[in-house]
Design an enzyme around this catalytic site. Structure first.
Site, short mmCIF file in Angstrom:
data_model
loop_
_atom_site.label_atom_id
_atom_site.label_comp_id
_atom_site.label_asym_id
_atom_site.label_seq_id
_atom_site.Cartn_x
_atom_site.Cartn_y
_atom_site.Cartn_z
CB SER A 101 21.01 -3.08 -14.67
OG SER A 101 19.77 -1.91 -15.59
CG ASP A 245 16.13 -0.96 -16.35
OD1 ASP A 245 15.18 -0.92 -15.55
OD2 ASP A 245 17.25 -0.38 -16.56
CG ASP A 247 17.80 -2.65 -12.34
OD1 ASP A 247 17.56 -2.15 -13.47
OD2 ASP A 247 18.88 -2.50 -11.77
CG ASP A 249 17.16 0.81 -12.40
OD1 ASP A 249 17.23 0.37 -13.39
OD2 ASP A 249 18.51 1.13 -11.83
#
Length: 450
Positions: A101, A245, A247, A249
């Site tokens: 992430s 960010d 990833d 999400d």
């Protein structure tokens, strides 16, 4: 909601008592594949972000799944929410995301979820843990017969399909024509997707931090560091900037003046926009860290607000409990259950852009109705004590009670123990900046004295 099954830990570090190595990842893939296969699973999709260790872990997990007799479809670098969507689109039985992430490049994590974008069942998780422990400690990993091995294929049009899905959440009658947007993809999983979504909807797009090299993901860019985005927005005289960010999400904005618009303000925009059109169904779910200004602004509009524990999984649980559709965290993890089952930065941003286009107002004007209250956070290290127990001590409780009594409804106090360090986090926010600082320091000093 995606389930970060074994958390986010560095490849150089450990998951529980086990280092994240290719061997560990393969055994995890085998354990998960064995459990999934026993319930009828035949195919799994694997996606990842752009960090360098993803290539290694992808191959290892792939080998484990194949050894368990599960077919694998590889989609390459792709946002976490895209994997959830594509698992359903391609009729896979489950999805795997390899991503840490918003963390630095040297971290990584592994997430498993169903093709509905939900976590695996508790029973499945327990079975996986039992088999993983056996594979590691007893060398108990067994391969299926050769004629039952899983097969692997690569899906070439995955990005295009997800782009169309994102665009489909934006009304056909609207266009982003006339808007100049700076997009920061954090050198992450959306580097080849986000800019295309906004451009194909009509916006003039300036894309930055979209050249991943395996180690520059989240490096002084993206939703965790808005400095470069703010500079470019002002230099290009753009209408606003969007930051994802690693990833994709999470989402953050900066307005045309370069000011940050965080997750709490995004929730305010979404809720106030729906309220203005008479389409606000239910309330909003925030977290214990949500700014009090959000709660007060929603109260003025008679929109219910509840707080969940910090973490997207707890926000989702509260949304399902209440039947509401909008929730999120101030970090930018926004959930719109009308459109997705998990936090999706691009989809969430399109709902904000919808509000901008429909209202004819700028981003700065849309957030002007919410006043962010001053918030002070002090971390107090607890060297030789139990942080949770210390929070419950009478002296600490009295210090909190005194602060709350003085602030009344115009402020609040939150004490939390860190999940990773021997720290107590003291958070105070109120309408009075000097009082906020004073109360936080007073409570922190009581904890230190103990």
């Amino acid at each position: 909601m995606t389930r970060k099954y074994f958390g986010t830990d560095g490849v150089r570090g450990k998951v529980g008592n086990f280092p994240i190595t290719p061997s560990f990842a393969m055994k995890l893939g085998w354990a998960a594949g064995t459990v999934l296969a026993s319930s009828g699973t035949k195919g799994v999709i694997i996606g990842k972000d752009t960090r360098i260790s993803g290539y290694m872990l992808e191959s290892a997990i792939e080998a484990g799944l194949i050894a368990a007799g599960v077919n694998v479809s590889l989609i390459g670098p792709m946002p976490t929410p895209a994997v959830a969507y594509l698992a359903s689109t391609f009729r896979a039985d489950a999805g795997v995301v390899i991503s840490a992430s918003h963390n630095p490049y040297y971290d990584n994590g592994i997430k498993f979820f169903s093709n509905a974008g939900t976590k695996l069942t508790d029973a499945q998780e327990q079975e996986i843990e039992v088999l993983l422990d056996k594979a590691i400690n007893e060398d108990g990993m067994a391969c299926v017969e050769s004629d039952k091995l899983g097969k692997v294929k690569r899906i070439e049009d995955a990005a295009g399909r997800y782009i169309e899905f994102c665009k489909g959440t934006f009304p056909n009658a609207l266009s982003l024509s006339g808007l100049k947007i700076v997009v920061d993809s954090a050198n992450g999983a959306a580097y080849h997707i986000a800019k295309k979504v906004y451009a194909e909807l009509g916006a003039e797009v300036i894309s930055i931090n979209d050249q991943p090299d395996g180690i520059n993901i989240n490096d002084r860019c993206g939703a965790t560091d808005l400095k470069s985005l703010s500079i470019v927005v002002q230099a290009e005289e753009a209408d606003f900037g969007i930051a994802l960010d690693g990833d994709a999400d999470r989402i953050m904005f900066v307005d045309h003046l370069g000011n940050k618009v965080d997750g709490d303000q995004i929730l305010y925009i979404l809720a106030s926009s729906l309220k203005a059109k008479g389409k606000m169904d239910g309330g909003v779910v925030g977290t214990l860290m949500s700014n009090l200004g959000l709660e007060l602004a929603l109260r003025e509009m008679d929109i219910p607000f509840v707080r969940a524990n910090v973490g997207d999984r707890y926000v989702v649980e509260q949304l399902k409990k209440t039947g509401w559709k909008i929730g999120g965290e101030n970090s930018g993890h926004i959930l719109s259950l009308k459109h997705t089952t998990t936090g999706d930065g691009i989809v969430a941003s399109l709902q904000v852009l919808k509000a901008i286009v429909e209202s004819g107002q700028s981003l700065a004007e849309l957030v002007s109705g919410m006043k962010m209250l001053p918030q002070v956070l002090i971390n107090v290290r607890v060297e030789n004590g139990n942080a949770a127990a210390m929070i419950e001590m009478d002296a600490v409780k009295q210090a909190v009670k005194d602060a709350e009594a003085e602030m009344g409804d115009s402020g609040r106090v939150l004490l939390r123990k860190s999940g990773t360090e021997p720290l107590i986090r003291v958070m105070v926010e109120s309408t009075d900046p000097s009082g906020t600082q004073r109360h936080a320091e007073a409570i922190a000093e009581v904890i230190r004295s103990l």
